[in-house]
Design a protein around this motif. Structure first.
Motif, PDB file in Angstrom:
ATOM      1  N   UNK A  42     -50.444 -48.018  -0.084  1.00 29.15           N
ATOM      2  CA  UNK A  42     -49.291 -47.329  -0.669  1.00 29.15           C
ATOM      3  C   UNK A  42     -48.208 -48.321  -1.076  1.00 29.15           C
ATOM      4  N   UNK A  43     -47.993 -49.329  -0.270  1.00 29.42           N
ATOM      5  CA  UNK A  43     -46.988 -50.343  -0.605  1.00 29.42           C
ATOM      6  C   UNK A  43     -47.378 -51.078  -1.879  1.00 29.42           C
ATOM      7  N   UNK A  44     -48.648 -51.415  -2.013  1.00 34.89           N
ATOM      8  CA  UNK A  44     -49.116 -52.106  -3.221  1.00 34.89           C
ATOM      9  C   UNK A  44     -48.956 -51.223  -4.459  1.00 34.89           C
ATOM     10  N   UNK A  45     -49.361 -49.960  -4.344  1.00 37.97           N
ATOM     11  CA  UNK A  45     -49.271 -49.054  -5.491  1.00 37.97           C
ATOM     12  C   UNK A  45     -47.812 -48.774  -5.835  1.00 37.97           C
ATOM     13  N   UNK A  46     -46.968 -48.554  -4.832  1.00 37.09           N
ATOM     14  CA  UNK A  46     -45.545 -48.288  -5.088  1.00 37.09           C
ATOM     15  C   UNK A  46     -44.899 -49.473  -5.799  1.00 37.09           C
ATOM     16  N   UNK A  47     -45.223 -50.667  -5.364  1.00 36.67           N
ATOM     17  CA  UNK A  47     -44.673 -51.860  -6.027  1.00 36.67           C
ATOM     18  C   UNK A  47     -45.162 -51.939  -7.470  1.00 36.67           C
ATOM     19  N   UNK A  48     -46.451 -51.680  -7.670  1.00 42.34           N
ATOM     20  CA  UNK A  48     -47.004 -51.724  -9.024  1.00 42.34           C
ATOM     21  C   UNK A  48     -46.379 -50.642  -9.903  1.00 42.34           C
ATOM     22  N   UNK A  49     -46.127 -49.469  -9.348  1.00 41.85           N
ATOM     23  CA  UNK A  49     -45.483 -48.407 -10.110  1.00 41.85           C
ATOM     24  C   UNK A  49     -44.057 -48.800 -10.480  1.00 41.85           C
ATOM     25  N   UNK A  50     -43.344 -49.418  -9.564  1.00 48.94           N
ATOM     26  CA  UNK A  50     -41.978 -49.866  -9.829  1.00 48.94           C
ATOM     27  C   UNK A  50     -41.964 -50.913 -10.939  1.00 48.94           C
ATOM     28  N   UNK A  51     -43.008 -51.731 -10.972  1.00 48.27           N
ATOM     29  CA  UNK A  51     -43.095 -52.784 -11.989  1.00 48.27           C
ATOM     30  C   UNK A  51     -43.677 -52.278 -13.305  1.00 48.27           C
ATOM     31  N   UNK A  52     -44.037 -50.995 -13.348  1.00 49.73           N
ATOM     32  CA  UNK A  52     -44.528 -50.399 -14.582  1.00 49.73           C
ATOM     33  C   UNK A  52     -45.969 -50.703 -14.926  1.00 49.73           C
ATOM     34  N   UNK A  53     -46.770 -51.104 -13.965  1.00 52.62           N
ATOM     35  CA  UNK A  53     -48.174 -51.421 -14.232  1.00 52.62           C
ATOM     36  C   UNK A  53     -48.936 -50.144 -14.584  1.00 52.62           C
ATOM     37  N   UNK A  54     -49.666 -50.187 -15.682  1.00 48.76           N
ATOM     38  CA  UNK A  54     -50.351 -49.010 -16.213  1.00 48.76           C
ATOM     39  C   UNK A  54     -51.351 -48.407 -15.224  1.00 48.76           C
TER      40      UNK A  54
END
Length: 121
Positions: A42-54
């Motif tokens: 969840x931490x990895x996905x949340x960070x990626x979502x914050x960074x706008x990763x598709x």
């Protein structure tokens, strides 16, 4: 004379015992390992979502719920294993690195999302 008696008495006293070693923390149970793994995912996905990763946008928004799960999971792990905050943070960091390196996040996210729903967050 009194000084000699006191010196002799002090020499006979046992040296203070060394402090007992701290007990080893309890090993992670299978449930604890799953909790740590999902919290890290969840931490990895949340960070990626914050960074706008598709790729991360394909998952439900975890920037709030995932972060709350992460915090609660790590607190639960501290309580259940006896490890301190530093040790648990190190475990979470290590798990996140392993997940990122292996690319396992997409594979485990469906079961982790079920865990998130069960936590009612």
């Amino acid at each position: 004379m009194l000084t000699a008696i006191l010196s002799a008495a002090m020499a006979l006293q046992a040296a203070p015992a060394a402090p007992a070693p701290l007990p080893e923390p309890a090993p992670l149970s299978q449930d604890n390992r799953a909790l740590l793994r999902c919290a890290s995912a969840f931490a990895l996905v949340a960070r990626a979502q914050t960074q706008g990763e598709a790729e991360a946008k394909g998952w439900p928004d975890l920037t709030v719920r995932g972060r709350e799960f992460f915090v609660r999971a790590l607190a639960q792990l501290m309580d259940e294993t006896g490890r301190d905050r530093v040790a648990i943070a190190a475990l979470a960091n290590s798990e996140a690195q392993a997940l990122a390196a292996s690319g396992d996040v997409p594979r485990i996210m469906p079961s982790c999302l079920l865990m998130l729903e069960a936590a009612k967050l």
